[in-house]
Motif scaffolding. Sequence first.
Motif, PDB file in Angstrom:
ATOM      1  N   TYR A 155       0.858  -1.226   0.110  1.00 40.47           N
ATOM      2  CA  TYR A 155      -0.074   0.242   0.096  1.00 40.47           C
ATOM      3  C   TYR A 155       0.817   1.212   0.047  1.00 40.47           C
ATOM      4  O   TYR A 155       0.780   2.255  -0.852  1.00 40.47           O
ATOM      5  N   LYS A 156       1.692   1.420   0.815  1.00 39.00           N
ATOM      6  CA  LYS A 156       2.533   2.709   1.043  1.00 39.00           C
ATOM      7  C   LYS A 156       3.881   2.371   1.794  1.00 39.00           C
ATOM      8  O   LYS A 156       3.982   1.258   2.363  1.00 39.00           O
ATOM      9  N   GLY A 157       4.728   3.432   1.637  1.00 37.10           N
ATOM     10  CA  GLY A 157       5.933   3.274   2.435  1.00 37.10           C
ATOM     11  C   GLY A 157       6.130   4.305   3.448  1.00 37.10           C
ATOM     12  O   GLY A 157       6.728   5.522   2.833  1.00 37.10           O
ATOM     13  N   VAL A 158       6.015   4.287   4.732  1.00 41.61           N
ATOM     14  CA  VAL A 158       6.270   5.386   5.544  1.00 41.61           C
ATOM     15  C   VAL A 158       7.355   5.054   6.349  1.00 41.61           C
ATOM     16  O   VAL A 158       7.491   4.330   7.315  1.00 41.61           O
ATOM     17  N   CYS A 159       8.327   5.458   5.632  1.00 43.04           N
ATOM     18  CA  CYS A 159       9.786   4.998   6.219  1.00 43.04           C
ATOM     19  C   CYS A 159      10.372   5.878   7.244  1.00 43.04           C
ATOM     20  O   CYS A 159      10.214   7.124   6.912  1.00 43.04           O
ATOM     21  N   HIS A 160      11.005   5.254   8.182  1.00 42.04           N
ATOM     22  CA  HIS A 160      11.348   6.111   9.319  1.00 42.04           C
ATOM     23  C   HIS A 160      13.022   6.178   9.401  1.00 42.04           C
ATOM     24  O   HIS A 160      13.551   5.021   9.138  1.00 42.04           O
ATOM     25  N   GLY A 216      17.690   9.896   1.635  1.00 47.22           N
ATOM     26  CA  GLY A 216      16.303   9.117   1.757  1.00 47.22           C
ATOM     27  C   GLY A 216      15.473  10.252   1.649  1.00 47.22           C
ATOM     28  O   GLY A 216      14.143   9.722   1.051  1.00 47.22           O
ATOM     29  N   LYS A 217      15.513  11.372   1.926  1.00 47.68           N
ATOM     30  CA  LYS A 217      14.400  12.221   1.709  1.00 47.68           C
ATOM     31  C   LYS A 217      14.318  13.128   0.308  1.00 47.68           C
ATOM     32  O   LYS A 217      13.241  13.085  -0.138  1.00 47.68           O
ATOM     33  N   THR A 218      15.381  13.393  -0.123  1.00 44.18           N
ATOM     34  CA  THR A 218      15.383  14.463  -1.305  1.00 44.18           C
ATOM     35  C   THR A 218      15.898  13.903  -2.656  1.00 44.18           C
ATOM     36  O   THR A 218      15.694  14.453  -3.720  1.00 44.18           O
ATOM     37  N   SER A 248      11.525   6.423   0.043  1.00 47.52           N
ATOM     38  CA  SER A 248      12.203   7.530   0.266  1.00 47.52           C
ATOM     39  C   SER A 248      11.668   7.833   2.235  1.00 47.52           C
ATOM     40  O   SER A 248      10.488   7.079   2.504  1.00 47.52           O
ATOM     41  N   LEU A 249      12.361   8.385   2.450  1.00 51.43           N
ATOM     42  CA  LEU A 249      12.073   8.858   4.029  1.00 51.43           C
ATOM     43  C   LEU A 249      10.692   9.562   4.106  1.00 51.43           C
ATOM     44  O   LEU A 249      10.578  10.687   3.603  1.00 51.43           O
ATOM     45  N   VAL A 284      15.235   2.777   9.329  1.00 55.58           N
ATOM     46  CA  VAL A 284      16.688   2.761   9.239  1.00 55.58           C
ATOM     47  C   VAL A 284      17.198   3.464  10.528  1.00 55.58           C
ATOM     48  O   VAL A 284      16.219   4.325  11.286  1.00 55.58           O
ATOM     49  N   ILE A 285      18.219   3.131  11.224  1.00 49.78           N
ATOM     50  CA  ILE A 285      18.623   3.550  12.334  1.00 49.78           C
ATOM     51  C   ILE A 285      20.271   4.037  12.169  1.00 49.78           C
ATOM     52  O   ILE A 285      20.716   3.298  11.098  1.00 49.78           O
ATOM     53  N   ALA A 286      20.531   5.359  12.393  1.00 48.15           N
ATOM     54  CA  ALA A 286      21.738   5.850  12.247  1.00 48.15           C
ATOM     55  C   ALA A 286      22.396   5.746  13.566  1.00 48.15           C
ATOM     56  O   ALA A 286      21.858   6.309  14.562  1.00 48.15           O
ATOM     57  N   THR A 287      23.552   5.045  13.790  1.00 49.34           N
ATOM     58  CA  THR A 287      24.191   4.706  15.244  1.00 49.34           C
ATOM     59  C   THR A 287      25.620   4.367  15.091  1.00 49.34           C
ATOM     60  O   THR A 287      26.107   3.831  14.322  1.00 49.34           O
ATOM     61  N   GLY A 288      26.402   4.745  16.245  1.00 44.35           N
ATOM     62  CA  GLY A 288      27.731   4.425  16.457  1.00 44.35           C
ATOM     63  C   GLY A 288      27.720   3.118  17.302  1.00 44.35           C
ATOM     64  O   GLY A 288      28.807   3.008  17.676  1.00 44.35           O
TER      65      GLY A 288
END
Lengths: 418, 418
Positions: B223-228, B247-249, B257-258, B341-345
Amino acid sequence: MSDIRQLALQCRDAAQQLAQLSTEERSTLLRSMADALEADADGILAANAQDLQAARDKGVGSAMLDRLALNPERLRGVADALREVAALPDPVGEVTRDYARPNGIRVQKVRVPLGVIAMIYEARPNVTADAAALCIKAGNGVILRGGSEAIHSNTTIAASLKRALREAGVADAALTLVEDLRRETMLELLQLNDIIDLAIPRGGEGLIRFVAEHARVPVIKHYKGVCHLYVDDSADLQLAVDLLIDGKTTRPAACNSLETLLVHADIAPRLLPLAAAALRERGVELRGDAASQALLPGITAATEDDYAAEYLDLILAIRIVPDMAAAIAHIQTYTSDHTEVIATGNGAHGEAFVRALRSAVVMVNASSRFSDGGELGLGAEIGISTTRLHSYGPMGLEALTVERFVVRGEGQVRHRPH
Amino acid sequence: MSDIRQLALQCRDAAQQLAQLSTEERSTLLRSMADALEADADGILAANAQDLQAARDKGVGSAMLDRLALNPERLRGVADALREVAALPDPVGEVTRDYARPNGIRVQKVRVPLGVIAMIYEARPNVTADAAALCIKAGNGVILRGGSEAIHSNTTIAASLKRALREAGVADAALTLVEDLRRETMLELLQLNDIIDLAIPRGGEGLIRFVAEHARVPVIKHYKGVCHLYVDDSADLQLAVDLLIDGKTTRPAACNSLETLLVHADIAPRLLPLAAAALRERGVELRGDAASQALLPGITAATEDDYAAEYLDLILAIRIVPDMAAAIAHIQTYTSDHTEVIATGNGAHGEAFVRALRSAVVMVNASSRFSDGGELGLGAEIGISTTRLHSYGPMGLEALTVERFVVRGEGQVRHRPH
């Protein structure tokens, strides 16, 4: 919000908790569920006695009473089955693919639980425990909708299992027994495609058609098993007779029993008299085409309906074919996509038979009765699928999961920012 | 029998022929299909010009005209895509399990084609060739039901591809284009659950909901992609901004896309000004909760609807969270089960994020834009599934097959004859 929707949402939330448990925690939970059943044996057997009395008062037949009946030994068997499920390998978390892409991202496919599974079934109260155990082992919430005949048994079994869930710190809605058995409530349940990930009906063809026709949730189904044995001209006679007797007579009511024997014309004069003697000794009625009637005087003529029939009884349809291609064409016409067997002494014929047919299980020189989750080594069976989607053939724990993607990188992007 | 049922039955019979071709024969067939498209380029482009003229006469918008338009270069691209599919590894026949049972029978799980796949799609005529190629590569018959805007283009493309099938000795019904575009005919097609194994709708949410609501055949849908994107307190700031911008632009209208940025409160004061500057430079409108409004004065307040939205546009919803658990809870509430998606160190945080979420694709330190069949190495993409059954996430050739059982023995039976 309707009651059944509310129940399903609670089950979904609880399933998320369940999915977070480790393999060992889920195994421990299943063993506690087995212990709880044994601890509550008196109450469960009393409830079962109530169901049996009500069934007898309604004049229910003895086969149904037998399916419904529990006793201390059967209940111990149910508890032991839960312990066996506890000991099975955990499909959740299994990495089925693992590779790097040229840009350095690492891609894995990993099994996750499906989510919420609705089981729709008939009289057997053991299904309540068996199905719940398999779903929970694979990290899923389960909604159980059993038959009205077993409602007291199912309610007490579910209460025991739910106690074990609470003691493990999981919301007991992870196992939800539907106690409202009205048909419209089942219909509503089958429409909840935003909550329920899969419905598995288990029972007679009528129940399965009802579920398949009314469901908006995905359904894995199995209508019937019209299993074929083709005896190639190169087959060992005794081997072919062994497969035939095992496949037709050891449990004729099972879906993996044989219904039709196809025989190569060159071996028919030697095979059929031998086979007919062994089959008749075990009370099997034979129905054949003109060519087999000529070899086996006195057998009934087989009609088109006989070749399409799942007898589930001591009856066998027979057809003599000029070659393997004709056997394959016959099977392609009448197949229920369940199980087909070739008896052959020619390896190339065996492989050609396997390649030509797309049934869920195709066997070379082995009994159709092995077409079963336990016999195929799946550990346990939640059902069987004769539709080619998600799972095809006997379904074990793996069929209660799906593979998803996990990607690990170091900041890779698809387009460098400009 | 209705016309559409007749067509579907012919497709099913032809699919059985197709399934018998070897890997090399199917590859050769796909290359011939590519050659046929190039040989017939003049006719296809003329038909496309006719569709474009009709669309212009109807006052269709420029985005739709662009999707509909073919030119020599695009048509060469379509043919080349077919050659790429021809070169992909063949999933049919792949042995995914292989083991012996204690009684000596050898059990394999082997991939077979699904059977007949119905593709329901909108304006793009290239889908006619792309989808047909993927289905045929995996040994399936395909029924194509495209949009009325592209009917002339689709008819000429299908005629080319069918010629290649006939030249390969396969009944050309293996590729069946539905030319009767009445809605009731599509409804009838979607009811043929005894013939069609899978329907894949591709297009806007309206089309997908229509197919999902009316189908009695299994449907794989998206149906859709609500990506985080969740930015953990340990994340590298530049890495997080890179993932956000990519991811956004880079293609806001894509489903991968985010849509929402979740930021750990401890890193928000450093991340958000940096991110906002980069996003605004690219024309992205920001909508945030009170805490992010405090850090980014002047941005719009985000509502509940913003967090549920698939903008498909240069708009980003932002929320500051106290910890990863809150980020996970937010995602579990609003997820479309597409990509997170997670951005993490912190490696442990990355793994905990992966474990907690059951979306089709979960990524650590990589752009959501990699959530695509090509980028994940599937070779090509027939669609994407956000339902946890059969296939979950981007679907390649493997998703057009199913595993069945092959058993080989030396006469084993389940019960010795007595």
